[in-house]
Design a protein around this motif. Sequence first.
Motif, PDB file in Angstrom:
ATOM      1  N   SER A   1       1.694   6.392  -6.958  1.00  0.00           N
ATOM      2  CA  SER A   1       0.545   6.372  -7.452  1.00  0.00           C
ATOM      3  C   SER A   1       0.277   7.770  -8.636  1.00  0.00           C
ATOM      4  CB  SER A   1      -0.436   6.712  -6.537  1.00  0.00           C
ATOM      5  OG  SER A   1      -1.082   5.274  -6.594  1.00  0.00           O
TER       6      SER A   1
ATOM      7  N   ALA B   1       2.269   7.929 -12.209  1.00  0.00           N
ATOM      8  CA  ALA B   1       2.011   6.721 -13.042  1.00  0.00           C
ATOM      9  C   ALA B   1       1.422   7.042 -14.482  1.00  0.00           C
ATOM     10  CB  ALA B   1       0.291   6.116 -12.948  1.00  0.00           C
TER      11      ALA B   1
ATOM     12  N   ASP C   1       0.780  -1.367  -0.145  1.00  0.00           N
ATOM     13  CA  ASP C   1       0.071   0.626   0.082  1.00  0.00           C
ATOM     14  C   ASP C   1       1.225   1.149  -0.094  1.00  0.00           C
ATOM     15  OD1 ASP C   1      -2.501  -1.138  -0.256  1.00  0.00           O
ATOM     16  OD2 ASP C   1      -2.428  -1.659   2.307  1.00  0.00           O
TER      17      ASP C   1
ATOM     18  N   ARG D   1       2.170   1.275  -3.427  1.00  0.00           N
ATOM     19  CA  ARG D   1       1.100   2.084  -4.544  1.00  0.00           C
ATOM     20  C   ARG D   1       0.825   3.411  -4.050  1.00  0.00           C
ATOM     21  NH1 ARG D   1      -2.355  -1.509  -3.141  1.00  0.00           N
ATOM     22  NH2 ARG D   1      -1.625  -3.155  -5.367  1.00  0.00           N
TER      23      ARG D   1
ATOM     24  N   LEU E   1       0.667  -2.520 -10.506  1.00  0.00           N
ATOM     25  CA  LEU E   1       0.930  -1.962  -8.950  1.00  0.00           C
ATOM     26  C   LEU E   1      -0.158  -0.376 -11.086  1.00  0.00           C
ATOM     27  CD1 LEU E   1       4.187  -1.331  -8.175  1.00  0.00           C
ATOM     28  CD2 LEU E   1       1.662  -1.649  -7.025  1.00  0.00           C
ATOM     29  N   PRO E   2      -0.565   0.634  -9.819  1.00  0.00           N
ATOM     30  CA  PRO E   2      -0.887   1.338 -11.448  1.00  0.00           C
ATOM     31  C   PRO E   2       0.381   2.646 -12.330  1.00  0.00           C
ATOM     32  CG  PRO E   2      -0.766   2.657  -8.719  1.00  0.00           C
ATOM     33  CD  PRO E   2      -0.216   1.052  -8.827  1.00  0.00           C
TER      34      PRO E   2
END
Length: 332
Positions: free
Chosen positions: A278, A281, A271, A274, A296-297
């Motif tokens: 993020s 991304a 988490d 991520r 993963l993004p």
Amino acid sequence: MLEPTLNALAGLRSLDAIGLGQGLSAENAQACLDQAIRPLHAETLAAAVQAAGHLPKSICIVVPPGVFTIPIEWTAIATAGGAAVHLKAPSADPALCRALADAFSTAGLDVSWSTDRDLPLVDAIIAFGGDDTVASISDQHPHTPVLGYGHRFSVAFVGGDPLAAAGPIALDTARYDTRGCMAPTAVFTTTDPTVLAKAIAKQMGAAEQRTPRGKVDGALGPEWRRRLGLARVLGQVWTGEKWAVTVTPPAHFVPSSLPRMVNIYPVADIDELRAVLSPWAPSLSTLGTDTLGLKLPGIHRECALGSMQAPPIPRSHDGRLMLAGLVDQDRD
């Protein structure tokens, strides 16, 4: 045109890579050239051509500096599918494009090159480079289909045995001296970062013996020193003559690589990883990991450590099958 393409690749592979690697050491350039050509054989090329679908008659590939082997796989798939190829070579060092065009032309294939900024009239363009470069090419050729590949970067994640991960990470870092969108800009880990860093440092020394680091742009010196200084204050540092391994908090993650520097960032869990990635991304490309299935993004390709800079054929590149979608169906 599969057989002539295979003959051309054989001719290219027989060359001495000295002078082709854009500043890489002779050992590293040869290793990278061999690794780039190795997956291109009859079965993979045929599968890649089939996956790409209908190809245009002529394609221009705008080749960026950095990863000198970039045009090899794209040219091979295009010529195997019957397309003529023009390489817009990087003006700073066009040696590989010249050698590639010579090898393919000798095999009877229509491959040319130049460093001219004015691109020839072609049916489609594949453009690599910075986002501004790709956008400019699209603007200048509004009536030609353009597939653009702008700025991207990649990361690694270690969630398992740090000792097992160290060698593959050193290999990913040594290839091309950490250049290109598939090079690991960072190594995130939920394991003991000190154990991981010490193991990688040992492997980085071994990699330097096998494939020494090549020329480094002096302009990178201030950033190299900044990252080392930050890690000395906030984390840990291991250095060799031409490599470094740092451990710093993930808040200091920088989405750019330096030649033969491994930047390790400990995270509590997936988490947190991520959350760190993020915001980036839209610019992410590849995740090299010993913990597959993270999803993963922004990640377009997830692979085992040690293969980040050795992608398979056929494959997608940034989420698109290679050479697919080049034909404008409305004009075809």
